[in-house]
Design an enzyme around this catalytic site. Structure first.
Site, PDB file in Angstrom:
ATOM      1  N   GLY A 134      -4.242  -4.124  -6.655  1.00 41.15           N
ATOM      2  CA  GLY A 134      -2.151  -3.904  -6.790  1.00 41.15           C
ATOM      3  C   GLY A 134      -2.439  -4.027  -5.395  1.00 41.15           C
ATOM      4  N   GLY A 135      -1.382  -4.486  -5.228  1.00 37.27           N
ATOM      5  CA  GLY A 135      -0.438  -4.189  -3.262  1.00 37.27           C
ATOM      6  C   GLY A 135      -0.189  -5.904  -3.052  1.00 37.27           C
TER       7      GLY A 135
ATOM      8  N   GLY B 100     -10.044   0.620  -3.680  1.00 37.63           N
ATOM      9  CA  GLY B 100      -9.818   1.641  -3.889  1.00 37.63           C
ATOM     10  C   GLY B 100      -9.124   1.863  -2.059  1.00 37.63           C
TER      11      GLY B 100
ATOM     12  CB  ALA C  87      -8.809  -0.192   3.665  1.00 39.63           C
TER      13      ALA C  87
ATOM     14  CB  CYS D  58       1.550  -3.089   2.819  1.00 37.05           C
ATOM     15  SG  CYS D  58       0.011  -2.441   2.507  1.00 37.05           S
TER      16      CYS D  58
END
Length: 209
Positions: free
Chosen positions: A70-71, A156, A158, A174
């Site tokens: 995602g993202g 996960g 960072a 992002c």
């Protein structure tokens, strides 16, 4: 207790991605135990499933990998601790609740940063972990992007420890224009990666076990 595995040296992103995918398959198919990988990547920009191509500004010789997490766009590189929890949310001691899982990830990182005297925040409608750098101005210190397959998590978090923050200039991190990024070093906290790893493992056990 969930095992933490530190992968030594700088690691190619695609190599790590295959490692994660293979382990997810083992958790699903042969009930392998949960694990958390701790990685430091070679320089790479990665794009999540919600990326827009115009958010990739100028990447020069840094490779770009399009992932299934995602993202949007983010940067990975030396001095950044990347954490890949592979957890089975379908197991009896977990919950099939992605919002709860993300909330637990956020709490885990916020508590870990607090150990080093860094007050971190969540900001409405902005993914990730943020710190106040000036009055009413925040900078992102940690990015979150996950994927789940058959209730097994991968990808996960960072966290910028001593990352070269100028590399974020090649993207809109992002998808948030004009957003600042920061690191523990920039905030005056100078620690070895191994010291940070000890704390995140301790804080993980408080929340996830």
């Amino acid at each position: 207790m969930v095992q933490f595995v530190t992968i030594p040296n700088l690691t190619d992103y695609q190599v790590t991605l295959k490692l994660m995918q293979n382990y997810v398959n083992k958790v699903i198919n042969v009930n392998e135990p949960e694990i958390v990988y701790l990685v430091e990547h070679s320089e790479v920009y990665t794009a999540g499933t919600n990326y827009k191509q115009e958010e990739l500004l100028n990447y020069s010789d840094i490779p770009v990998i399009y992932t299934g997490r995602g993202g949007k766009f983010t940067f990975h590189g030396p001095g950044q601790r990347v954490i890949y929890p592979i957890l089975n949310l379908a197991s009896p001691n977990r919950s099939k609740d992605l919002k709860l899982y993300i909330k637990m990830l956020e709490e885990w990182i916020i508590n870990s940063l607090n150990y080093f005297g860094i007050k971190a925040y969540l900001i409405k409608d902005k993914v990730g972990i943020w710190v106040k750098v000036r009055k009413d101005e925040f900078a992102k210190i940690a990015a979150i992007g996950i994927r789940v397959r058959k209730w097994v998590t991968y990808h996960g978090v960072a966290i910028n420890i001593s990352t070269d923050l100028s590399k974020f200039g090649g993207i809109i991190p992002c998808g948030l224009e004009n957003s600042l990024v920061t690191s523990l070093n920039q905030l005056g906290v100078h620690i070895e990666m191994s010291e940070f790893d000890k704390i995140i493992q301790t804080e993980f056990n408080k929340i996830f076990t």
